[in-house]
Design a protein around this motif. Sequence first.
Motif, PDB file in Angstrom:
ATOM      1  N   UNK A 117      -1.671   8.993  -3.392  1.00  0.00           N
ATOM      2  CA  UNK A 117      -0.916   8.285  -2.790  1.00  0.00           C
ATOM      3  C   UNK A 117      -0.815   6.831  -3.504  1.00  0.00           C
ATOM      4  N   UNK A 118       0.077   6.356  -3.881  1.00  0.00           N
ATOM      5  CA  UNK A 118       0.188   5.108  -4.732  1.00  0.00           C
ATOM      6  C   UNK A 118       0.987   4.238  -3.974  1.00  0.00           C
ATOM      7  N   UNK A 119       0.621   2.976  -3.738  1.00  0.00           N
ATOM      8  CA  UNK A 119       1.444   1.828  -3.292  1.00  0.00           C
ATOM      9  C   UNK A 119       1.354   0.442  -3.901  1.00  0.00           C
ATOM     10  N   UNK A 120       2.582  -0.318  -3.627  1.00  0.00           N
ATOM     11  CA  UNK A 120       2.377  -1.558  -4.073  1.00  0.00           C
ATOM     12  C   UNK A 120       1.896  -2.534  -2.797  1.00  0.00           C
ATOM     13  N   UNK A 121       0.648  -3.119  -3.299  1.00  0.00           N
ATOM     14  CA  UNK A 121      -0.192  -3.727  -2.341  1.00  0.00           C
ATOM     15  C   UNK A 121      -0.029  -5.308  -2.488  1.00  0.00           C
ATOM     16  N   UNK A 165     -10.192   4.884   0.381  1.00  0.00           N
ATOM     17  CA  UNK A 165     -10.727   4.303  -0.558  1.00  0.00           C
ATOM     18  C   UNK A 165      -9.467   3.845  -1.501  1.00  0.00           C
ATOM     19  N   UNK A 166      -9.752   2.727  -2.271  1.00  0.00           N
ATOM     20  CA  UNK A 166      -8.642   1.974  -2.924  1.00  0.00           C
ATOM     21  C   UNK A 166      -9.169   1.795  -4.364  1.00  0.00           C
ATOM     22  N   UNK A 167      -8.084   2.279  -5.426  1.00  0.00           N
ATOM     23  CA  UNK A 167      -8.154   2.043  -6.818  1.00  0.00           C
ATOM     24  C   UNK A 167      -7.234   1.060  -7.216  1.00  0.00           C
ATOM     25  N   UNK A 168      -7.466  -0.027  -7.829  1.00  0.00           N
ATOM     26  CA  UNK A 168      -6.454  -0.912  -8.511  1.00  0.00           C
ATOM     27  C   UNK A 168      -6.085  -0.336  -9.865  1.00  0.00           C
ATOM     28  N   UNK A 169      -4.658  -0.245  -9.973  1.00  0.00           N
ATOM     29  CA  UNK A 169      -3.989   0.355 -11.181  1.00  0.00           C
ATOM     30  C   UNK A 169      -4.147  -0.970 -12.316  1.00  0.00           C
ATOM     31  N   UNK A 170      -4.631  -0.666 -13.695  1.00  0.00           N
ATOM     32  CA  UNK A 170      -4.482  -1.501 -14.816  1.00  0.00           C
ATOM     33  C   UNK A 170      -5.004  -2.733 -14.585  1.00  0.00           C
ATOM     34  N   UNK A 171      -6.124  -2.993 -13.712  1.00  0.00           N
ATOM     35  CA  UNK A 171      -6.767  -4.343 -13.770  1.00  0.00           C
ATOM     36  C   UNK A 171      -8.435  -4.031 -13.181  1.00  0.00           C
ATOM     37  N   UNK A 204      -1.700   0.181  -6.516  1.00  0.00           N
ATOM     38  CA  UNK A 204      -2.946   0.607  -6.018  1.00  0.00           C
ATOM     39  C   UNK A 204      -3.010   2.177  -5.642  1.00  0.00           C
ATOM     40  N   UNK A 205      -4.109   2.800  -5.891  1.00  0.00           N
ATOM     41  CA  UNK A 205      -3.963   4.561  -5.358  1.00  0.00           C
ATOM     42  C   UNK A 205      -5.050   4.608  -4.383  1.00  0.00           C
ATOM     43  N   UNK A 206      -4.529   5.111  -3.356  1.00  0.00           N
ATOM     44  CA  UNK A 206      -5.308   5.625  -2.021  1.00  0.00           C
ATOM     45  C   UNK A 206      -5.959   6.840  -1.922  1.00  0.00           C
TER      46      UNK A 206
END
Length: 199
Positions: free
Chosen positions: A90-94, A136-142, A153-155
């Motif tokens: 699951x990826x999203x623009x947060x 849980x939340x993972x922030x891509x590229x930073x 982000x990835x959830x």
Amino acid sequence: MDVPELLCRAACHVPVVAKGEAGTTVADANEYLGHDEWEIALDLLVELGDAYSSEIAFWDLLAEAARMMWLPWTERWCHWRRAEVVHGVVRADLQLVDPDVAGGRRTPIPGDGRLRPLWDIGDVTAAGDPDLYVARLWVESQPDLQPGGRAVVRLAPLSPQRWRRLAAGDVITMHEQMPVVATATIIEAVLPVGDDRKA
């Protein structure tokens, strides 16, 4: 197994035709392995893991190599990707709420999957209140997301089966207290159908 053997075994999982973002291939990773450039080889293999339908065993090998090389961020990422193989992506623009608004965060969000906020994905309780779920939340590229910031982000939902109806374009909200902390627009939701497999 030592680090080179772990990386060699992981490389055997990667199809020859798989290419990373910069056009790198498993041949490049093997070349760095041949020169004992383990960290570069690991980074290339991690990148290649997104270029094909990677398997649990691939991410397990890379996670163990990262652990042995004292690379905790890479190890966490490999564990995260392993879980996505099992439970889906699951990826999203947060977009975080401005820190001056009620509910807005005043501290950065750690980017490595440690934060476990609540999410309103549109379900309601019997009383008519929003039914919130943990992911849980993972922030891509930073490494983190600053207050008021925006990122992809990835959830990782704790109950993936409840998220299966989500599709690209759906809007969900993140909560740490009563006010909304962030709004997220789904950009990818690929979740397995049927019984959840154990990681």
